[in-house]
Scaffold this active site. Sequence first.
Site, PDB file in Angstrom:
ATOM      1  N   LYS A 104       0.857  -1.184   0.000  1.00  0.00           N
ATOM      2  CA  LYS A 104       0.000   0.000   0.000  1.00  0.00           C
ATOM      3  C   LYS A 104       0.893   1.234   0.000  1.00  0.00           C
ATOM      4  O   LYS A 104       1.770   1.374   0.860  1.00  0.00           O
ATOM      5  CB  LYS A 104      -0.923  -0.013   1.214  1.00  0.00           C
TER       6      LYS A 104
ATOM      7  N   ASP B  79      -1.414  -2.115  -4.228  1.00  0.00           N
ATOM      8  CA  ASP B  79      -2.812  -2.168  -3.817  1.00  0.00           C
ATOM      9  C   ASP B  79      -3.474  -0.820  -4.089  1.00  0.00           C
ATOM     10  O   ASP B  79      -2.835   0.233  -3.987  1.00  0.00           O
ATOM     11  CB  ASP B  79      -2.921  -2.470  -2.323  1.00  0.00           C
TER      12      ASP B  79
ATOM     13  N   ARG C 154      -4.862  -6.786 -10.942  1.00  0.00           N
ATOM     14  CA  ARG C 154      -5.792  -7.529 -10.111  1.00  0.00           C
ATOM     15  C   ARG C 154      -7.098  -6.754 -10.116  1.00  0.00           C
ATOM     16  O   ARG C 154      -7.154  -5.593  -9.709  1.00  0.00           O
ATOM     17  CB  ARG C 154      -5.279  -7.674  -8.682  1.00  0.00           C
TER      18      ARG C 154
ATOM     19  N   LYS D  49     -13.713  -5.951  -6.536  1.00  0.00           N
ATOM     20  CA  LYS D  49     -14.907  -5.123  -6.378  1.00  0.00           C
ATOM     21  C   LYS D  49     -14.589  -3.818  -5.658  1.00  0.00           C
ATOM     22  O   LYS D  49     -15.056  -2.759  -6.064  1.00  0.00           O
ATOM     23  CB  LYS D  49     -15.995  -5.904  -5.630  1.00  0.00           C
TER      24      LYS D  49
ATOM     25  N   HIS E 110     -14.444 -14.124  -4.545  1.00  0.00           N
ATOM     26  CA  HIS E 110     -14.917 -15.422  -4.075  1.00  0.00           C
ATOM     27  C   HIS E 110     -16.254 -15.780  -4.719  1.00  0.00           C
ATOM     28  O   HIS E 110     -16.852 -16.803  -4.381  1.00  0.00           O
ATOM     29  CB  HIS E 110     -15.117 -15.397  -2.550  1.00  0.00           C
TER      30      HIS E 110
ATOM     31  N   ARG F  28     -13.034  -4.307   6.859  1.00  0.00           N
ATOM     32  CA  ARG F  28     -13.365  -3.823   5.515  1.00  0.00           C
ATOM     33  C   ARG F  28     -13.809  -4.968   4.628  1.00  0.00           C
ATOM     34  O   ARG F  28     -14.673  -4.801   3.764  1.00  0.00           O
ATOM     35  CB  ARG F  28     -12.173  -3.091   4.902  1.00  0.00           C
ATOM     36  N   ARG F  29     -13.220  -6.137   4.812  1.00  0.00           N
ATOM     37  CA  ARG F  29     -13.640  -7.282   4.001  1.00  0.00           C
ATOM     38  C   ARG F  29     -15.072  -7.682   4.327  1.00  0.00           C
ATOM     39  O   ARG F  29     -15.841  -8.061   3.459  1.00  0.00           O
ATOM     40  CB  ARG F  29     -12.685  -8.468   4.212  1.00  0.00           C
TER      41      ARG F  29
END
Length: 308
Positions: A101, A135, A185, A188, A228, A289-290
């Site tokens: 990051k 990222d 990569r 979403k 996923h 956050r996920r």
Amino acid sequence: MLNLQAITKNFFLFLSNNKTLDRLAKRYGSRFGVDKLVGGETFSQAVPVIKQLNDEGLVVTVDHLGEFVDSESEARERADEAVETIQTIADHNLRCEMSVKLTSLGLDINRDLVIENMERILEKALELGITLQLDMEDSSRCQDTIDIFKELKAKYPNVGLVIQSYLYRSDKDLDELDKYNPYLRLVKGAYKEPGVVAFQDKDMVDKNLKQLVKKHMLNGNYTALGSHDHEIIDFTKELAKEHGISKDRFEFQMLYGMRNKLQHDLAKEGYTVRVYMPYGMEWYGYYMRRLAERPANIAFAIKGIFSR
């Protein structure tokens, strides 16, 4: 009026910034299975975990958790740690990349500082044949991140980038990045963003992700799908078959500790599956956050923790 999905997302994003819960999480997290979601508190602890995943036919990308560094000395320390991690990856012959990051390396402090840190990291990675991916963070840092990627890509072929499908701008960004033949990569997105810059509807985010995957793959660029979602994974597989795109031109990426059976099933089918493995003490905000990304991830997390 906010719907249930929006309320759930806002709730977990609120929790991700709660300092008290962050401290409690660091103290008690291991009691709740966090070791199944994070590779270790240090990279040395993560090494045997990565070796095991490699032995199972999976490749890995590691991410040293932590962001929004506001001290030049700390940013340089993070760069030092990244260089050491790259050397360790090579020393142990791990099939492993690294994600970084830019805010952890000085993006919010000084542009020259983050470029200096990135060049030092990329020099070591290039020397040892390791790929590094930038990222993508929140939308306020998106343009700076893309601009820095372009500058670095001119000198370092081993750098990639993340693009988020919930941002309106991402389709145009893909068009502008195409001339760099980028390794991207496609995900979403996991930050709280306003409606003026990002889709708020899940179906629109999913639709845009499919469009980005299709455009990038048909442009002939190496594509990593970070998802996923069965439907989007199946879409990607069918797209590749329809257009004769070989399996060495794209990969699937999933979070460490989640959808383990799906990861192994895809690997057995001959697809490259890369496990995104965070390590370090600063896991709490990342994990919240996920969960905030989509309510379904809460179920993924519970199943991921207790299933193998």
